[in-house]
Motif scaffolding. Sequence first.
Motif, PDB file in Angstrom:
ATOM      1  N   GLU A 160       0.838  -1.207   0.000  1.00 23.24           N
ATOM      2  CA  GLU A 160       0.000   0.000   0.000  1.00 23.24           C
ATOM      3  C   GLU A 160       0.874   1.260   0.000  1.00 23.24           C
ATOM      4  OE1 GLU A 160      -2.952   2.378   3.041  1.00 23.24           O
ATOM      5  OE2 GLU A 160      -2.881   0.190   3.173  1.00 23.24           O
ATOM      6  N   ASN A 161       1.896   1.272   0.831  1.00 25.36           N
ATOM      7  CA  ASN A 161       2.785   2.429   0.906  1.00 25.36           C
ATOM      8  C   ASN A 161       3.739   2.481  -0.283  1.00 25.36           C
ATOM      9  OD1 ASN A 161       1.665   3.488   3.233  1.00 25.36           O
ATOM     10  ND2 ASN A 161       2.882   2.135   4.521  1.00 25.36           N
ATOM     11  N   HIS A 162       4.053   1.323  -0.823  1.00 23.24           N
ATOM     12  CA  HIS A 162       4.864   1.242  -2.038  1.00 23.24           C
ATOM     13  C   HIS A 162       4.160   2.007  -3.160  1.00 23.24           C
ATOM     14  CE1 HIS A 162       8.031  -1.081  -4.180  1.00 23.24           C
ATOM     15  NE2 HIS A 162       8.487  -1.206  -2.950  1.00 23.24           N
ATOM     16  N   GLN A 163       2.860   1.785  -3.267  1.00 24.13           N
ATOM     17  CA  GLN A 163       2.045   2.470  -4.281  1.00 24.13           C
ATOM     18  C   GLN A 163       2.089   3.982  -4.067  1.00 24.13           C
ATOM     19  OE1 GLN A 163       0.662   1.315  -7.051  1.00 24.13           O
ATOM     20  NE2 GLN A 163       0.003   3.389  -7.514  1.00 24.13           N
ATOM     21  N   TYR A 204       0.978  11.726   2.407  1.00 24.71           N
ATOM     22  CA  TYR A 204       0.905  10.270   2.453  1.00 24.71           C
ATOM     23  C   TYR A 204       1.581   9.672   3.677  1.00 24.71           C
ATOM     24  CZ  TYR A 204      -0.582  10.257  -2.490  1.00 24.71           C
ATOM     25  OH  TYR A 204      -1.245  10.428  -3.679  1.00 24.71           O
ATOM     26  N   PHE A 205       2.664  10.301   4.129  1.00 24.77           N
ATOM     27  CA  PHE A 205       3.429   9.722   5.240  1.00 24.77           C
ATOM     28  C   PHE A 205       3.299  10.531   6.530  1.00 24.77           C
ATOM     29  CE2 PHE A 205       5.041   7.947   1.343  1.00 24.77           C
ATOM     30  CZ  PHE A 205       4.939   6.595   1.640  1.00 24.77           C
ATOM     31  N   GLN A 206       2.295  11.411   6.565  1.00 24.99           N
ATOM     32  CA  GLN A 206       1.867  12.139   7.758  1.00 24.99           C
ATOM     33  C   GLN A 206       3.018  12.865   8.458  1.00 24.99           C
ATOM     34  OE1 GLN A 206      -0.249   9.179  10.030  1.00 24.99           O
ATOM     35  NE2 GLN A 206      -1.537   8.651   8.289  1.00 24.99           N
ATOM     36  N   LEU A 207       3.762  13.658   7.680  1.00 31.70           N
ATOM     37  CA  LEU A 207       4.900  14.381   8.243  1.00 31.70           C
ATOM     38  C   LEU A 207       4.436  15.646   8.960  1.00 31.70           C
ATOM     39  CD1 LEU A 207       7.436  14.168   5.271  1.00 31.70           C
ATOM     40  CD2 LEU A 207       7.125  12.587   7.165  1.00 31.70           C
ATOM     41  N   PRO A 208       4.949  15.884  10.156  1.00 35.28           N
ATOM     42  CA  PRO A 208       4.661  17.156  10.823  1.00 35.28           C
ATOM     43  C   PRO A 208       5.235  18.314   9.999  1.00 35.28           C
ATOM     44  CG  PRO A 208       5.705  15.596  12.333  1.00 35.28           C
ATOM     45  CD  PRO A 208       5.785  15.003  10.963  1.00 35.28           C
TER      46      PRO A 208
END
Length: 171
Positions: free
Chosen positions: A54-57, A131-135
């Motif tokens: 899922e994260n690869h996509q 996508y990766f929820q970065l602050p």
Amino acid sequence: MDLRTIIENRYSVRSYQTKEVEEEKLIKILEAGQLAPSAVNFQPWHFIVVREEENHQKVSEIYHREWFKEAPVYIIICGDHQAAWKRKEDGKDHTDVDAAIAIDHMTLQATELGLGTCWICNFYVEKCREYFQLPEHIEPIAILSLGYPNDDKIPAKKRKTLDEIVHWEKF
């Protein structure tokens, strides 16, 4: 392999085998980044390891290249601007410099372990943040693709001569 051979053998891999990267090797690569020097030892980096489909996509949507989709692992290298050292004279933030040193350590460790990498900086930063929820204070600086190269033939490197880049005593 000695360090010079590792440096000579490292190149930007753009074709990967489907073979998974062993956990022990991945940890060694991450430890190499962890051990990198940083300005005033502030270590303003974070590494997001991406292996799940899922994260690869999501990563493949951040950087649109067919070859890139082949890599079994991605490491998103992020910098924490709040934690980074800033030079007093002009306020230069060393987040990028510190992250680059960590990335270089990881690429060299990967090469020693028989793995290949490609250091990517041209990607959709805002999609990566989302996508990766970065602050907000964490910047995605680069994505390192990682895996076993499809080809063990090391391409010729085009480099400037030392005479073109080295200056003795003054510019």
